[in-house]
Design a protein around this motif. Structure first.
Motif, short mmCIF file in Angstrom:
data_model
loop_
_atom_site.label_atom_id
_atom_site.label_comp_id
_atom_site.label_asym_id
_atom_site.label_seq_id
_atom_site.Cartn_x
_atom_site.Cartn_y
_atom_site.Cartn_z
N VAL A 179 -7.62 40.54 67.48
CA VAL A 179 -8.76 39.62 67.52
C VAL A 179 -9.87 40.03 66.55
O VAL A 179 -10.71 39.21 66.20
CB VAL A 179 -9.33 39.49 68.95
N LEU A 180 -9.89 41.29 66.14
CA LEU A 180 -10.87 41.77 65.17
C LEU A 180 -10.24 41.78 63.79
O LEU A 180 -9.01 41.76 63.66
CB LEU A 180 -11.32 43.19 65.54
N PRO A 181 -11.03 41.83 62.74
CA PRO A 181 -10.45 41.88 61.40
C PRO A 181 -9.73 43.21 61.17
O PRO A 181 -10.26 44.27 61.50
CB PRO A 181 -11.65 41.73 60.47
N GLY A 182 -8.54 43.12 60.65
CA GLY A 182 -7.78 44.33 60.36
C GLY A 182 -6.29 44.06 60.37
O GLY A 182 -5.83 43.02 60.84
N PRO A 183 -5.52 45.00 59.86
CA PRO A 183 -4.07 44.84 59.74
C PRO A 183 -3.32 45.24 61.02
O PRO A 183 -2.64 46.26 61.07
CB PRO A 183 -3.72 45.76 58.58
N ALA A 184 -3.43 44.45 62.06
CA ALA A 184 -2.79 44.77 63.34
C ALA A 184 -1.28 44.87 63.20
O ALA A 184 -0.65 45.71 63.86
CB ALA A 184 -3.15 43.71 64.38
N VAL A 185 -0.70 44.06 62.34
CA VAL A 185 0.76 44.05 62.16
C VAL A 185 1.25 45.38 61.59
O VAL A 185 2.40 45.75 61.79
CB VAL A 185 1.17 42.87 61.24
N ILE A 186 0.40 46.10 60.93
CA ILE A 186 0.76 47.40 60.37
C ILE A 186 0.41 48.53 61.34
O ILE A 186 1.18 49.47 61.50
CB ILE A 186 0.05 47.61 59.02
N VAL A 187 -0.73 48.44 61.99
CA VAL A 187 -1.22 49.54 62.83
C VAL A 187 -0.42 49.68 64.12
O VAL A 187 -0.14 50.80 64.55
CB VAL A 187 -2.73 49.35 63.12
N ILE A 188 -0.03 48.59 64.74
CA ILE A 188 0.72 48.67 66.00
C ILE A 188 2.07 49.38 65.81
O ILE A 188 2.40 50.28 66.59
CB ILE A 188 0.88 47.27 66.64
N PRO A 189 2.87 49.04 64.79
CA PRO A 189 4.11 49.81 64.59
C PRO A 189 3.88 51.28 64.25
O PRO A 189 4.70 52.13 64.60
CB PRO A 189 4.79 49.09 63.42
N ILE A 190 2.77 51.60 63.60
CA ILE A 190 2.46 53.01 63.33
C ILE A 190 2.23 53.74 64.66
O ILE A 190 2.74 54.85 64.86
CB ILE A 190 1.24 53.14 62.40
N GLY A 191 1.50 53.11 65.57
CA GLY A 191 1.29 53.70 66.89
C GLY A 191 2.60 53.88 67.64
O GLY A 191 2.85 54.91 68.28
N LEU A 192 3.47 52.88 67.55
CA LEU A 192 4.79 53.00 68.18
C LEU A 192 5.61 54.11 67.53
O LEU A 192 6.34 54.83 68.22
CB LEU A 192 5.55 51.68 68.07
N GLY A 193 5.50 54.24 66.22
CA GLY A 193 6.22 55.31 65.52
C GLY A 193 5.76 56.68 65.97
O GLY A 193 6.57 57.60 66.14
N ILE A 194 4.46 56.83 66.18
CA ILE A 194 3.93 58.11 66.68
C ILE A 194 4.48 58.38 68.07
O ILE A 194 4.94 59.49 68.37
CB ILE A 194 2.39 58.08 66.69
N LEU A 195 4.44 57.38 68.93
CA LEU A 195 4.96 57.55 70.30
C LEU A 195 6.47 57.79 70.31
O LEU A 195 6.99 58.51 71.16
CB LEU A 195 4.61 56.34 71.15
N ALA A 196 7.18 57.19 69.36
CA ALA A 196 8.64 57.31 69.32
C ALA A 196 9.11 58.73 68.98
O ALA A 196 10.26 59.06 69.22
CB ALA A 196 9.22 56.32 68.31
N THR A 197 8.21 59.56 68.45
CA THR A 197 8.61 60.93 68.17
C THR A 197 8.84 61.74 69.44
O THR A 197 9.55 62.74 69.41
CB THR A 197 7.55 61.65 67.30
N GLU A 198 8.27 61.29 70.56
CA GLU A 198 8.40 62.02 71.82
C GLU A 198 8.97 61.21 72.98
O GLU A 198 9.46 61.79 73.93
CB GLU A 198 7.04 62.56 72.26
N PHE A 199 8.90 59.88 72.91
CA PHE A 199 9.29 59.07 74.05
C PHE A 199 10.41 58.11 73.69
O PHE A 199 10.32 57.36 72.72
CB PHE A 199 8.08 58.27 74.57
N VAL A 200 11.46 58.11 74.51
CA VAL A 200 12.63 57.27 74.26
C VAL A 200 12.28 55.80 74.39
O VAL A 200 12.76 54.97 73.62
CB VAL A 200 13.78 57.66 75.22
N TRP A 201 11.43 55.43 75.36
CA TRP A 201 11.08 54.02 75.56
C TRP A 201 10.41 53.46 74.31
O TRP A 201 10.67 52.31 73.95
CB TRP A 201 10.21 53.83 76.79
#
Length: 74
Positions: A30-52
């Motif tokens: 809802v705010l200005p910014g590249p959400a389509v890029i940032v959300i997968p980066i967050g998932l990538g960080i979480l994917a290093t430790e969590f299978v889900w």
């Protein structure tokens, strides 16, 4: 008292970092910014430790590949 091993501390730091990045990405929907890029980066960080997160990221990549292929045909 809870005994913190180095692995547990690392896992906690990765979880907090990943969720913060995901929260910023969700806010960018809802705010200005590249959400389509940032959300997968967050998932990538979480994917290093969590299978889900790894599974969710894999499904998201597959959907994007199908979407791109469908867009090329049209």
């Amino acid at each position: 008292m809870v005994e913190w091993t180095l692995r547990n501390v690392k896992r906690l730091i990765i979880a907090v970092t990943g969720f913060i990045v995901m929260a910023v990405g969700i806010a960018m929907i809802v705010l200005p910014g590249p959400a389509v890029i940032v959300i997968p980066i967050g998932l990538g960080i979480l994917a290093t430790e969590f299978v889900w997160a790894r599974t969710f990221l894999k499904h998201a990549k597959e959907r994007m590949a199908r979407f791109r292929k469908k867009a090329e045909i049209s």
